[in-house]
Write an enzyme that holds these catalytic residues in place. Structure first.
Site, mmCIF file in Angstrom:
data_model
loop_
_atom_site.group_PDB
_atom_site.id
_atom_site.type_symbol
_atom_site.label_atom_id
_atom_site.label_comp_id
_atom_site.label_asym_id
_atom_site.label_seq_id
_atom_site.Cartn_x
_atom_site.Cartn_y
_atom_site.Cartn_z
ATOM 1 N N VAL A 180 8.959 33.552 4.450
ATOM 2 C CA VAL A 180 7.538 33.476 4.792
ATOM 3 C C VAL A 180 6.736 34.349 3.833
ATOM 4 C CG1 VAL A 180 5.839 33.785 6.603
ATOM 5 C CG2 VAL A 180 8.180 33.167 7.202
ATOM 6 N N CYS A 181 5.767 33.731 3.179
ATOM 7 C CA CYS A 181 4.854 34.423 2.275
ATOM 8 C C CYS A 181 5.648 35.154 1.186
ATOM 9 C CB CYS A 181 3.942 35.349 3.073
ATOM 10 S SG CYS A 181 2.533 35.974 2.147
ATOM 11 N N GLN A 182 5.491 36.464 1.074
ATOM 12 C CA GLN A 182 6.279 37.204 0.079
ATOM 13 C C GLN A 182 7.772 37.075 0.360
ATOM 14 O OE1 GLN A 182 6.248 41.455 0.539
ATOM 15 N NE2 GLN A 182 6.158 41.842 -1.656
#
Lengths: 350, 294
Positions: free
Chosen positions: A143-145
């Site tokens: 998720v995301c980074q």
């Protein structure tokens, strides 16, 4: 005075009434709790804790799904409350869910770098799952980074990953509509890390709210009053506020490397990225890959995520775009309805 | 637009504002933590998050309505004029005045932004901001030090150079803040201009926004667009980066200054702790390799 003329004055009186109605529920929401799905800590590594969630439905015959969240926010966003929990929905669909909690870095972590996070902590967590369950590979959801990390991990340790899902994951950090990346470009990252050691979460929060300052620092709070004293809505709001501003500090070395190699030099997309001296070649990712992004995401615009389609060696690349923003991807009603089933169906068919 | 004008709408608005302010004063002590001595919740959990939220909401309500209220009052005054030409002239003039007033809130002292001719880059100019010191030569290192700019001499030369570096960096931070404030002034000015352009056709057609909330939400939309246009630009990006970078350098210099004193009292310093952390890391890596955990 006519009815039309009264309206503006009624607005102000109405605002006062809503504010009065909100004060008691807000006060009651002070001790708001988060996280609603039962879980067990199965592995610890310095500040990292690996959780396995308890099943809520008979488990499907699938490899377990390990959720790798970003370092910059707390992962309980994935399991915020019963009606806003991607984890809970996945458990109800029979997915075996693990989640990494990176913890809160302190001054002793200032020299922890990306090699430690990806080839160290993440790799050991994956090995724990595979060794304890006697499995050859697992499913990974970044998720995301955490998605950027998952891409790096899969490229470096492809044998351990069966299927890869990336969610609101930035890959190209130099697209024109990425305001945050634009701001980081002229930042003296070395000086920032030297000054702080562990970069405070408040610094990152200030950057995030600065992307939409009028909405996020003003309008949001006025719109909160539209709950008109509804205790459940206000509690949800306070819970979200807790998550938004509960940002861990960033280990200096990892922050330096991520800001320089990903944001400033765009090496994940452009090439030339190395983690722990090992080259990260996204072409080595040949696993099935599902890339999920939000069309209204102002933090990771679609243009930052969709280039993934041409960067890996996967012959089974799919995209899922939802009409939500960055946070809406985790908590909006639309994503709660569509996302878990979509992920489950995708995993079941591979 | 209705032909039935209220008896005195501005007086009505002012009366309501006074009521609102009084009401907020009554409610605010109730929501504050026990430390105020007025809260009925004294002794109980202070409800830090909720009390903080309440304070923020009240502050934001007041602050947010500031621009909307000013625009609303302008609309009311202009709408009261029967002649369309006078109405639009009044409105447009009012918008420009608001632009000027709100932009002034962000205007930095000229001494920080506009260097005088011949001055070293980044120099703080005494002549503009401190007339009492106008007779002194330009100070390339900063303010407050009559002998600044001269090389350090004597046993305290290292300390003198540290102080000069600190004051120079403090000046750099203030200049960066001034540059960023200038950018924000442009944002607000552009936002007010754009808001006026959106409202003008409504006013001309005799149709006013029906609610203060409508004006406020329009203001936020307009302000965010104006902000996005400026924030993407090189001037804003550079001003913001310079502020962040100069603050980092200042913090490093402040820490170095404090560490000099720490060393004098044999207190642990950042450099010493960093060295220890590195040694611990190396030991952990060695142990992990030995135990085969990599």
């Amino acid at each position: 005075m006519t009815a039309d003329d009264r309206r503006p004055w009624q607005d102000l009186a109405d605002l006062q009434r809503k504010l009065a109605a909100s004060l008691a529920p807000l006060r009651a929401a002070a001790g708001v709790q988060y996280g609603c799905s039962a879980k067990d800590a199965v592995h610890r590594d310095d500040k990292l804790v690996l959780y396995r969630y308890r099943e809520r439905a008979p488990r499907l015959y699938l490899p377990p799904l390990l959720i790798v969240y970003a370092l910059v926010n707390r992962p309980y966003m994935m399991d915020l409350q019963p009606d806003r929990s991607l984890v809970r929905r996945l458990l109800e669909l029979g997915i075996d869910v693990y989640l990494i909690d990176w913890g809160y870095p302190d001054g002793a972590d200032r020299f922890v770098g990306l090699d430690d996070y990806i080839n160290g902590y993440l790799h050991r967590a994956v090995r724990h799952i595979l060794d304890s369950r006697k499995l050859p590979a697992l499913n990974l959801l970044g998720v995301c980074q955490g998605g950027s990390f998952s891409l790096c991990y899969t490229a470096l340790h492809p044998d351990n990953v069966r299927n890869l899902v990336t969610m609101v994951t930035p890959v190209d950090f130099h697209t024109p509509d990425n305001l945050l990346a634009r701001w980081v470009r002229d930042l003296d990252v070395d000086a920032l890390v030297e000054a702080w050691g562990v970069v405070p979460g408040e610094v990152l929060n200030a950057a995030y709210v600065s992307l939409l300052p009028f909405r996020l620092l003003q309008q949001k709070y006025l719109h909160m009053l539209d709950a008109d004293g509804d205790a459940a809505q206000l509690e949800n709001f306070v819970r979200m506020e807790k998550w938004i501003f509960d940002s861990p500090g960033q280990a200096g070395e990892a922050f330096r490397q991520f800001a320089r190699d990903f944001f400033q030099e765009n090496r994940l997309c452009r090439g030339g990225l190395a983690i722990g001296g090992q080259a990260v070649n996204l072409r080595k990712i040949r696993q099935p890959l599902l890339n999920i992004y939000g069309r209204q995401d102002h933090l990771v615009p679609p243009s930052a995520s969709t280039p993934l389609a041409h960067l890996t060696g996967s012959s089974d690349y799919s995209e899922l775009a939802l009409d939500v923003g960055h946070i809406g991807m985790y908590v909006s009603g639309r994503s709660q309805r569509e996302l878990p089933q979509a992920i489950c169906d995708w995993l079941r068919s591979r | 637009m209705s032909n039935d004008k209220p008896a005195d709408p501005m007086a009505w608005l002012q009366g309501l504002q006074k009521t609102q302010a009084e009401w907020m004063r009554q409610w605010l002590p109730w929501s504050l933590p026990a430390a105020t001595g007025q809260s009925p919740g004294a002794g109980a959990s202070s409800g830090g998050a909720a009390a903080d939220m309440t304070r923020r909401v009240l502050a934001q309500v007041e602050q947010s309505l500031g621009v909307s209220r000013a625009v609303w009052e302008l609309l009311g005054r202009s709408a009261a004029l029967a002649d369309t030409g006078q109405r639009m002239a009044s409105f447009n003039s009012g918008v420009q005045q608001l632009q000027s007033e709100f932009s002034k809130l962000f205007a930095p002292s000229a001494a920080f932004v506009t260097p005088q001719a011949g001055a070293a880059p980044g120099a703080f100019q005494w002549g503009g901001a401190a007339p009492g010191f106008a007779g002194l030569p330009p100070n390339p290192m900063g303010f407050g030090l009559p002998f600044a700019g001269l090389p350090g001499i004597g046993p305290a030369r290292e300390q003198q150079e540290s102080m000069e570096r600190l004051s120079g960096l403090a000046t750099r931070v203030m200049q960066a803040q001034a540059q960023l404030a200038t950018q924000w002034g442009q944002v607000v000015g552009n936002a007010l201009r754009d808001l006026g352009q959106k409202l003008a056709p409504q006013l001309q057609g005799g149709v006013l926004p029906t609610s203060l909330r409508e004006v406020y939400d329009l203001w936020v939309d307009t302000a965010e667009k104006a902000y996005a246009g400026t924030a993407q630009g090189t001037a804003f990006t550079q001003a913001q980066s310079e502020l962040a970078n100069s603050l980092s350098q200042l913090r490093i210099a402040q820490r170095d200054w404090l560490e000099e004193w720490g060393r004098a009292f044999d207190l642990p310093t950042r450099a010493e702790l960093n060295s220890l952390h590195q040694q611990v890391r190396a030991l952990k890596e060695a142990v992990q390799k030995l135990t085969g955990r990599v």
